[in-house]
Structure formats: C-alpha cells, structure tokens
Design a protein around this motif. Sequence first.
Motif, PDB file in Angstrom:
ATOM      1  N   HIS A  50      65.891  67.292 -11.149  1.00 60.08           N
ATOM      2  CA  HIS A  50      65.848  65.785 -11.215  1.00 60.08           C
ATOM      3  C   HIS A  50      64.549  65.486 -10.713  1.00 60.08           C
ATOM      4  N   MET A  51      64.190  66.352  -9.916  1.00 57.48           N
ATOM      5  CA  MET A  51      62.699  65.783  -9.058  1.00 57.48           C
ATOM      6  C   MET A  51      61.511  66.119  -9.654  1.00 57.48           C
ATOM      7  N   PRO A  52      60.382  65.341  -9.474  1.00 56.53           N
ATOM      8  CA  PRO A  52      59.121  65.320 -10.211  1.00 56.53           C
ATOM      9  C   PRO A  52      58.768  66.821  -9.729  1.00 56.53           C
ATOM     10  N   GLU A  53      57.820  67.593 -10.382  1.00 54.58           N
ATOM     11  CA  GLU A  53      57.318  68.704 -10.345  1.00 54.58           C
ATOM     12  C   GLU A  53      56.650  68.994  -8.838  1.00 54.58           C
ATOM     13  N   GLU A  54      55.914  68.152  -8.538  1.00 62.35           N
ATOM     14  CA  GLU A  54      55.230  68.276  -7.124  1.00 62.35           C
ATOM     15  C   GLU A  54      56.251  68.722  -6.122  1.00 62.35           C
ATOM     16  N   GLN A  55      57.501  67.767  -6.119  1.00 61.50           N
ATOM     17  CA  GLN A  55      58.628  67.772  -5.149  1.00 61.50           C
ATOM     18  C   GLN A  55      59.258  69.281  -5.366  1.00 61.50           C
ATOM     19  N   ARG A  56      59.369  69.389  -6.605  1.00 57.04           N
ATOM     20  CA  ARG A  56      60.099  70.882  -6.759  1.00 57.04           C
ATOM     21  C   ARG A  56      59.334  71.920  -6.287  1.00 57.04           C
ATOM     22  N   LYS A  57      57.971  71.936  -6.607  1.00 62.92           N
ATOM     23  CA  LYS A  57      57.001  72.977  -6.059  1.00 62.92           C
ATOM     24  C   LYS A  57      57.285  73.280  -4.522  1.00 62.92           C
ATOM     25  N   ARG A  58      57.378  72.019  -3.726  1.00 64.36           N
ATOM     26  CA  ARG A  58      57.553  72.167  -2.560  1.00 64.36           C
ATOM     27  C   ARG A  58      58.659  72.835  -1.984  1.00 64.36           C
ATOM     28  N   MET A  59      59.726  72.381  -2.674  1.00 60.78           N
ATOM     29  CA  MET A  59      61.168  73.155  -2.174  1.00 60.78           C
ATOM     30  C   MET A  59      61.056  74.710  -2.565  1.00 60.78           C
ATOM     31  N   ARG A  60      60.235  74.686  -4.020  1.00 65.21           N
ATOM     32  CA  ARG A  60      60.336  76.125  -4.298  1.00 65.21           C
ATOM     33  C   ARG A  60      59.508  77.216  -3.430  1.00 65.21           C
ATOM     34  N   ASP A  61      58.300  76.627  -2.869  1.00 68.64           N
ATOM     35  CA  ASP A  61      57.497  77.409  -1.948  1.00 68.64           C
ATOM     36  C   ASP A  61      58.183  77.760  -0.745  1.00 68.64           C
ATOM     37  N   MET A  62      59.163  76.795  -0.240  1.00 70.75           N
ATOM     38  CA  MET A  62      59.941  76.954   0.888  1.00 70.75           C
ATOM     39  C   MET A  62      61.008  78.306   0.621  1.00 70.75           C
ATOM     40  N   ARG A  63      61.398  78.387  -0.359  1.00 73.73           N
ATOM     41  CA  ARG A  63      62.270  79.388  -0.915  1.00 73.73           C
ATOM     42  C   ARG A  63      61.675  80.747  -0.988  1.00 73.73           C
ATOM     43  N   LEU A  64      60.493  80.501  -1.555  1.00 71.17           N
ATOM     44  CA  LEU A  64      59.694  82.012  -1.889  1.00 71.17           C
ATOM     45  C   LEU A  64      59.270  82.310  -0.616  1.00 71.17           C
ATOM     46  N   SER A  65      58.947  81.574   0.600  1.00 74.82           N
ATOM     47  CA  SER A  65      58.351  81.890   1.818  1.00 74.82           C
ATOM     48  C   SER A  65      59.566  82.650   2.377  1.00 74.82           C
ATOM     49  N   ALA A  66      60.799  82.206   2.446  1.00 75.55           N
ATOM     50  CA  ALA A  66      61.990  82.785   2.999  1.00 75.55           C
ATOM     51  C   ALA A  66      62.259  84.098   2.445  1.00 75.55           C
ATOM     52  N   ALA A  67      62.050  84.281   1.044  1.00 75.60           N
ATOM     53  CA  ALA A  67      62.105  85.598   0.299  1.00 75.60           C
ATOM     54  C   ALA A  67      61.124  86.688   0.867  1.00 75.60           C
ATOM     55  N   ALA A  68      59.872  86.157   0.982  1.00 78.06           N
ATOM     56  CA  ALA A  68      58.902  87.075   1.463  1.00 78.06           C
ATOM     57  C   ALA A  68      58.933  87.484   2.738  1.00 78.06           C
ATOM     58  N   ARG A  69      59.552  86.665   3.615  1.00 77.81           N
ATOM     59  CA  ARG A  69      59.947  86.996   5.106  1.00 77.81           C
ATOM     60  C   ARG A  69      61.340  87.906   5.279  1.00 77.81           C
ATOM     61  N   GLY A  70      61.996  87.969   3.979  1.00 79.58           N
ATOM     62  CA  GLY A  70      63.276  88.966   3.995  1.00 79.58           C
ATOM     63  C   GLY A  70      64.278  88.109   4.455  1.00 79.58           C
ATOM     64  N   ILE A  71      64.426  86.757   4.581  1.00 78.61           N
ATOM     65  CA  ILE A  71      65.460  86.189   5.087  1.00 78.61           C
ATOM     66  C   ILE A  71      66.664  86.315   4.187  1.00 78.61           C
ATOM     67  N   ARG A  72      67.924  86.693   4.941  1.00 82.56           N
ATOM     68  CA  ARG A  72      69.220  86.966   4.058  1.00 82.56           C
ATOM     69  C   ARG A  72      70.429  86.351   4.806  1.00 82.56           C
ATOM     70  N   ALA A  73      71.357  85.974   4.187  1.00 76.94           N
ATOM     71  CA  ALA A  73      72.663  85.731   4.748  1.00 76.94           C
ATOM     72  C   ALA A  73      73.474  86.627   4.556  1.00 76.94           C
ATOM     73  N   PRO A  74      74.518  86.993   5.519  1.00 73.24           N
ATOM     74  CA  PRO A  74      75.523  88.073   5.530  1.00 73.24           C
ATOM     75  C   PRO A  74      76.326  87.910   4.135  1.00 73.24           C
ATOM     76  N   ASP A  75      76.678  88.969   3.506  1.00 72.50           N
ATOM     77  CA  ASP A  75      77.644  88.961   2.352  1.00 72.50           C
ATOM     78  C   ASP A  75      79.076  88.108   2.929  1.00 72.50           C
ATOM     79  N   PRO A  76      79.627  87.420   2.110  1.00 70.29           N
ATOM     80  CA  PRO A  76      80.675  86.572   2.417  1.00 70.29           C
ATOM     81  C   PRO A  76      82.047  87.464   2.764  1.00 70.29           C
ATOM     82  N   ASN A  77      82.695  87.083   3.692  1.00 68.83           N
ATOM     83  CA  ASN A  77      84.109  87.500   4.198  1.00 68.83           C
ATOM     84  C   ASN A  77      85.085  86.353   4.181  1.00 68.83           C
ATOM     85  N   VAL A  78      85.590  86.202   2.524  1.00 69.48           N
ATOM     86  CA  VAL A  78      86.357  85.017   2.324  1.00 69.48           C
ATOM     87  C   VAL A  78      87.468  85.258   2.378  1.00 69.48           C
TER      88      VAL A  78
END
Length: 327
Positions: free
Chosen positions: A284-312
Amino acid sequence: MEITALGYIGILSSQLDLWSGMATGLLGMEQVDRGGKVRAFRMDDRKQRLIVDGSSDAGLSVMGWEVATHDELDRLAARLDDHGIAVTRGTRALADQRHVEELISFRDPEGNPLEAFCKPALASSPFKPGRPISGFRTGALGMGHVVLSVEDVEPLLPFYRDLLGFKVSDFGLKPYKLYFFHVNGRHHSFAMVGAGRRALHHFMLEVGQLDDVGQGYDLAQLEEGRIAYTLGRHTNDHMTSFYVNTPSGFFVEYGWAGRVIDPATWQPHETFDGPSLWGHERLHMPEEQRKRMRDMRLSAAARGIRAPDPNVAALNCAWLDAAIARE
C-alpha cells in the motif's frame, strides 16, 4: 496490574456484508447472528470477540480490556478518575451487549475509545470456524493485539504505561516512533506508532498452525487488492504473518507463532533492525517508503540477524479440547 488481556474489539462500518465475508471466509471466525445493523464474531469459547456496528463508518469504536474482578475494575476506575480521566459506568444494557458482567468506558488523551470489563460470558456451544483452521491462540493471551496510529507517541506514554499499567516490551525510534506493550505473556497486546494522524492501524489474530496462515494467504491472493503486506516475519515478536486490507481501510494481521515472554523477567529495550526480518512488503506504500523498509530488511539479512525457530505450545482452546475428547 488490573488489565490482563485484550478481550474484544468494536468497529463502526456500514460494509457489514463485506466484513462478514472476510471475517468468516478468510479469517475463519464464526459469525454470531445479532441482527439489525450489528454483526458479532466468535474466535473461541467467548460469546464474541469482534463486533461490527453498521451505524456509521467511523472505524474503531472500542478496545475492550479485561480485568479479573469487580474490585480490580473499581480500582482502575478510581485511578483514572483521580487523574482527571472521565469514566462512565456501563449500563446493564451495554454490559449485556458486550456479554460481560460489568464494564467502564473512557478515552485516552487522543480520544480513542476504551472499555475495561470483568467476567465475560462463555458460549454454550462449541466454536465453529468459518473455514477449516486449527483454531485461534487466545486464552490467557487474549484476543490478539491492536495497533494505533497516533499523532504523537510521547504524550500517550504516561496514560498507557503509568495509568493503565501496560508494560513496555520494546520500542523503535526510526524510521518512526513505535512502542510495543504487554499485559500478559503475549509479546505485545497493544502498540502505537507516531504516524502524525489518528486511526486504527491494525489488529492481529494468531492461529494455531502455519498452514492456517498459508492457506489464508492463498485465499487472500484470489481477491484483487486484499493483500496489504506480503508474507513475512517480524523482528520483535517473531510472528510469521501477512496483512490484509479491510472494508474499513485499516489492516488485519493474520499470523502464527508469536513470541511468548515472561513478564516477570522481561526487560524493555530499543530495537534497531526495523519491523521485519524478511517479507512484509508493504504493497500500500509509495515506492520510496517501500524501499526504505526493504533496505532495513536487507541490512538485517546481510548482518545475519535471525530469530529462533518457534517452539509453539498447544492451543489452549476449550472448543478444540472438547472436539478431541469426543473423537
């Protein structure tokens, strides 16, 4: 702390048929026949969790917060009154509409409507989902969570944190101020984002299995414009979810495996990795805002940020337990 869970949400929308179709056919709620201009929906052994009133299109009509006893409801009302917050005792007719023994009504400093209640009524019949799902994760964790867009977060912090007793789970300051609060083991039952406007941003429903989410995602993709955020996983509560557009213009998050914390030992902290580890492309966001959020995700991925596997844990769901027992 008096408040223990999010009990129910009320919406004002004239689009009753559209809400009914989405709530049952996509989300898997059970419609309760209320007649007239009101639709109510079940998720578990409570008589209702979501109420849609067709008398206007004003959006959020109420957030209903549960307390354990009449005495705790009285203590909350007195504290609010002592701090200049106008409190109205709910009439017997309103309590009957909400299916609770007693309630109070009040507003936060931005005018958002809240109720606190005790002793909700239980249904006499098992929950029947609107489509085949394993069930909703409710019980002591409550209905789910609700997120508000607000003019400014800072003036509201003393109200929710100090007066209502909500505990900060974590917060982010970039690209906007975003605070998450818990009232039980669910990572957050309430959050607010400093968006410079007043509106309901979304409410979240958590289901019992990942396949419930995946099958719902398939159904949502069949409807043009239904998907608001693509499938993804959040950084703080580790929820795997997608978001849909509603007939009222806000979103519903539909997720699985949300993080459960220990409120006694949890320490609030600032987060820096953005709201999502992957996915959640905001369509729903304009491309500029989507890119900003996307860059944050790609930065987290590049730094190897992970969450633990769920124990539900297994669902704490009375209707499901009864069905298993019958089988």
